[in-house]
Scaffold this motif. Structure first.
Motif, short mmCIF file in Angstrom:
data_model
loop_
_atom_site.label_atom_id
_atom_site.label_comp_id
_atom_site.label_asym_id
_atom_site.label_seq_id
_atom_site.Cartn_x
_atom_site.Cartn_y
_atom_site.Cartn_z
N PHE A 102 0.84 -1.18 0.00
CA PHE A 102 0.00 0.00 0.00
C PHE A 102 0.88 1.24 0.00
N SER A 103 0.64 2.16 -0.93
CA SER A 103 1.50 3.34 -1.09
C SER A 103 0.96 4.53 -0.30
N TYR A 104 1.89 5.38 0.13
CA TYR A 104 1.55 6.54 0.95
C TYR A 104 2.33 7.77 0.49
N SER A 105 1.75 8.92 0.77
CA SER A 105 2.43 10.19 0.52
C SER A 105 3.34 10.51 1.71
N HIS A 106 4.27 11.40 1.49
CA HIS A 106 5.18 11.82 2.56
C HIS A 106 4.40 12.40 3.74
N SER A 107 3.33 13.11 3.46
CA SER A 107 2.55 13.73 4.54
C SER A 107 1.83 12.71 5.42
N SER A 108 1.71 11.48 4.97
CA SER A 108 1.03 10.42 5.75
C SER A 108 1.99 9.59 6.58
N LEU A 109 3.28 9.80 6.45
CA LEU A 109 4.25 8.90 7.07
C LEU A 109 4.09 8.79 8.59
N ASN A 110 3.93 9.90 9.28
CA ASN A 110 3.80 9.82 10.75
C ASN A 110 2.62 8.96 11.17
N THR A 111 1.51 9.08 10.46
CA THR A 111 0.31 8.28 10.76
C THR A 111 0.59 6.80 10.54
N VAL A 112 1.24 6.48 9.42
CA VAL A 112 1.54 5.08 9.11
C VAL A 112 2.55 4.50 10.09
N ILE A 113 3.58 5.26 10.41
CA ILE A 113 4.58 4.81 11.39
C ILE A 113 3.92 4.52 12.73
N ASN A 114 3.07 5.42 13.18
CA ASN A 114 2.35 5.23 14.44
C ASN A 114 1.47 3.99 14.38
N TYR A 115 0.79 3.79 13.26
CA TYR A 115 -0.07 2.62 13.08
C TYR A 115 0.74 1.33 13.19
N ILE A 116 1.88 1.29 12.53
CA ILE A 116 2.72 0.09 12.56
C ILE A 116 3.28 -0.13 13.97
N GLN A 117 3.73 0.93 14.61
CA GLN A 117 4.31 0.79 15.95
C GLN A 117 3.28 0.30 16.97
N LYS A 118 2.02 0.56 16.75
CA LYS A 118 0.97 0.19 17.71
C LYS A 118 0.19 -1.05 17.29
N GLN A 119 0.82 -1.94 16.55
CA GLN A 119 0.13 -3.14 16.08
C GLN A 119 -0.48 -3.96 17.21
N LYS A 120 0.26 -4.16 18.27
CA LYS A 120 -0.26 -5.02 19.34
C LYS A 120 -1.47 -4.39 20.03
N ASP A 121 -1.49 -3.08 20.19
CA ASP A 121 -2.66 -2.40 20.74
C ASP A 121 -3.82 -2.47 19.75
N HIS A 122 -3.52 -2.21 18.51
CA HIS A 122 -4.54 -2.19 17.46
C HIS A 122 -5.28 -3.53 17.36
N HIS A 123 -4.53 -4.63 17.47
CA HIS A 123 -5.15 -5.94 17.28
C HIS A 123 -5.88 -6.45 18.52
N GLN A 124 -5.93 -5.68 19.56
CA GLN A 124 -6.81 -6.02 20.68
C GLN A 124 -8.26 -5.70 20.31
N LYS A 125 -8.44 -4.85 19.29
CA LYS A 125 -9.78 -4.41 18.88
C LYS A 125 -10.20 -4.94 17.52
N LYS A 126 -9.23 -5.34 16.70
CA LYS A 126 -9.53 -5.71 15.32
C LYS A 126 -8.68 -6.91 14.91
N THR A 127 -9.31 -7.87 14.23
CA THR A 127 -8.57 -9.04 13.76
C THR A 127 -7.73 -8.68 12.53
N PHE A 128 -6.78 -9.54 12.22
CA PHE A 128 -5.97 -9.33 11.02
C PHE A 128 -6.85 -9.33 9.78
N LYS A 129 -7.84 -10.21 9.73
CA LYS A 129 -8.74 -10.27 8.58
C LYS A 129 -9.48 -8.94 8.42
N GLU A 130 -10.03 -8.41 9.51
CA GLU A 130 -10.72 -7.12 9.44
C GLU A 130 -9.77 -6.02 8.99
N GLU A 131 -8.56 -6.03 9.54
CA GLU A 131 -7.56 -5.03 9.18
C GLU A 131 -7.23 -5.11 7.69
#
Length: 153
Positions: A102-131
């Motif tokens: 999935f491609s991103y613009s430079h302006s989205s990098l902080n959001t994507v980095i934060n999303y990746i860094q918080k994978q374990k928190d994120h998956h307490q609410k959403k399955t990999f399939k849903e994601e």
């Protein structure tokens, strides 16, 4: 002299074969360092990497000369061999076929980095399939269920 100037940022997502939860907290950091080494050795830049016991995400900055499918194939092949040689998994470790990119613009990098860094928190609410389905819908990628990962229900 003319040159090539680019900013290409790709988030790559792929899963363990059979969606087995084989990536242990005891060695996942070593795996991420190993994958970072592959990406760096191939002349690309790893920006963020993290995951869950059954899948990983990483964000890379790639050069226009990079063939993404070749890079991902090398990451999977080399890390499979490395994990098995180290004996990290009690069963033979293998990545599942396919991946998401999935491609991103430079302006989205902080959001994507934060999303990746918080994978374990994120998956307490959403399955990999849903994601994964959310990614496919957000990026308007057409797909057939037959060609997606094997899902654990």
């Amino acid at each position: 002299m003319t040159g090539t100037f680019s900013q290409i940022y790709i988030q790559v997502v792929f899963a363990v074969h059979g969606r087995n939860s084989l990536i242990s907290l005891t060695w996942e950091e070593e795996l991420y360092k190993y994958i970072t080494g592959i990406i760096t050795h191939k002349g690309q830049k790893l920006i963020a990497i993290n995951g869950m016991p059954d899948h990983i995400h990483f964000l890379i900055g790639i050069k226009p000369s990079c063939c993404l499918s070749d890079l991902v194939r090398e990451i999977k092949k080399s890390s499979n061999e490395w994990i098995n040689a180290k004996g990290f998994s009690k069963t033979k470790f293998k990545w599942q076929d396919g991946y998401g990119a999935f491609s991103y613009s430079h302006s989205s990098l902080n959001t994507v980095i934060n999303y990746i860094q918080k994978q374990k928190d994120h998956h307490q609410k959403k399955t990999f399939k849903e994601e994964y389905f959310d990614f496919l819908k957000k990026f308007e990628i057409e797909f057939k269920d037959d060609y997606l990962f094997e899902w654990i229900e």
